[in-house]
Design a protein around this motif. Structure first.
Motif, PDB file in Angstrom:
ATOM      1  N   TYR A 282       4.290 -13.745  -2.977  1.00 42.84           N
ATOM      2  CA  TYR A 282       4.803 -13.381  -2.304  1.00 42.84           C
ATOM      3  C   TYR A 282       3.508 -13.227  -1.655  1.00 42.84           C
ATOM      4  O   TYR A 282       3.696 -12.557  -0.313  1.00 42.84           O
ATOM      5  CB  TYR A 282       3.826 -12.037  -3.810  1.00 42.84           C
TER       6      TYR A 282
ATOM      7  N   ARG B  98      15.963  -5.584  -4.265  1.00 38.62           N
ATOM      8  CA  ARG B  98      14.908  -6.239  -3.747  1.00 38.62           C
ATOM      9  C   ARG B  98      13.965  -6.502  -3.036  1.00 38.62           C
ATOM     10  O   ARG B  98      13.676  -7.977  -2.792  1.00 38.62           O
ATOM     11  CB  ARG B  98      14.525  -7.738  -4.986  1.00 38.62           C
TER      12      ARG B  98
ATOM     13  N   LEU C 282      11.210 -10.780 -13.119  1.00 37.72           N
ATOM     14  CA  LEU C 282      11.288  -9.284 -12.772  1.00 37.72           C
ATOM     15  C   LEU C 282      12.472  -8.490 -12.514  1.00 37.72           C
ATOM     16  O   LEU C 282      12.399  -6.997 -12.593  1.00 37.72           O
ATOM     17  CB  LEU C 282      11.243 -10.382 -10.631  1.00 37.72           C
TER      18      LEU C 282
ATOM     19  N   LEU D 120      11.788  -6.974   0.739  1.00 36.58           N
ATOM     20  CA  LEU D 120      10.904  -6.331   1.412  1.00 36.58           C
ATOM     21  C   LEU D 120      10.722  -5.572   2.198  1.00 36.58           C
ATOM     22  O   LEU D 120      11.658  -6.049   2.725  1.00 36.58           O
ATOM     23  CB  LEU D 120       9.898  -7.740   1.403  1.00 36.58           C
TER      24      LEU D 120
ATOM     25  N   ALA E  27      12.008 -10.229  -3.520  1.00 36.26           N
ATOM     26  CA  ALA E  27      11.190 -10.838  -4.310  1.00 36.26           C
ATOM     27  C   ALA E  27      10.800 -11.227  -5.294  1.00 36.26           C
ATOM     28  O   ALA E  27      11.881 -11.741  -5.718  1.00 36.26           O
ATOM     29  CB  ALA E  27      11.259  -9.567  -5.576  1.00 36.26           C
TER      30      ALA E  27
ATOM     31  N   PHE F 219       9.643  -3.117  -2.320  1.00 31.09           N
ATOM     32  CA  PHE F 219      11.550  -3.980  -2.729  1.00 31.09           C
ATOM     33  C   PHE F 219      12.211  -2.967  -2.424  1.00 31.09           C
ATOM     34  O   PHE F 219      12.375  -1.892  -3.684  1.00 31.09           O
ATOM     35  CB  PHE F 219      11.063  -5.079  -3.704  1.00 31.09           C
TER      36      PHE F 219
END
Length: 191
Positions: free
Chosen positions: A110, A125, A27, A127, A12, A121
């Motif tokens: 993204y 984090r 984040l 994906l 992420a 995620f």
């Protein structure tokens, strides 16, 4: 302009964005083991048609954090402006944090293509799923598949994600300075 999701890192991308609650978030402020980041807006019929389905998913998976990001240009649709985001959250009281990506850099990092477009995620984090939530976001009465719930159920039960990528279904992200239907040339490159 390359907006293909950054799969080289599979992590992420960080951000620092204002939210409708008056705070600013990055984040690291979201600490749940599983995080759903989704790109959305105020006006898109695919968003409006599926927001209650997304709400039900967020409430069903209450250990998962949901973060919505509006990257649409207010110059394309005034309804997508930050003041209208605040109004929409006050009206609907959605169970997620609603962030504003006015410069559209987070959408670029993204690889957001449409509204809505979901990214799931894990605790590192990384994906684990990207694409649509459901197969009929514009008309919830016609939904036969909920890919977001499937991915979350598989992940939370320790199984591999059976389908880690689907095509997002919705309006294209409204890029500032572009025609409202414009999409970058690599927008369909989901490989």
């Amino acid at each position: 302009m390359n907006i293909t999701p950054n799969r080289r890192h599979h992590r992420a991308p960080d951000f620092q964005l204002p939210a409708t609650d008056g705070r600013s978030y990055q984040l690291s402020d979201f600490t749940a083991d599983t995080l759903v980041v989704f790109f959305t807006c105020n006006h898109c019929p695919y968003v409006v048609g599926s927001d209650e389905v997304t709400r039900a998913t967020a409430l069903k998976f209450n250990d998962v954090q949901f973060v919505a990001i509006n990257s649409n240009s207010k110059n394309t649709y005034e309804e997508d402006s930050f003041p209208n985001m605040v109004k929409r959250m006050a009206q609907h009281n959605f169970p997620w944090t609603y962030l504003h990506d006015e410069l559209q850099q987070v959408a670029l990092s993204y690889g957001a293509l449409r509204t809505p477009h979901f990214f799931v995620f894990d605790s590192e984090r990384k994906l684990i799923y990207t694409g649509r939530a459901v197969d009929s976001p514009r008309d919830a009465s016609k939904i036969t598949v909920n890919d977001l719930e499937r991915a979350l159920e598989e992940h939370l039960s320790g199984k591999p994600i059976s389908i880690p990528m689907t095509n997002p279904i919705g309006c294209n992200v409204k890029w500032d300075g572009q025609d409202k239907h414009w999409m970058p040339g690599d927008a369909c490159d989901l490989v």
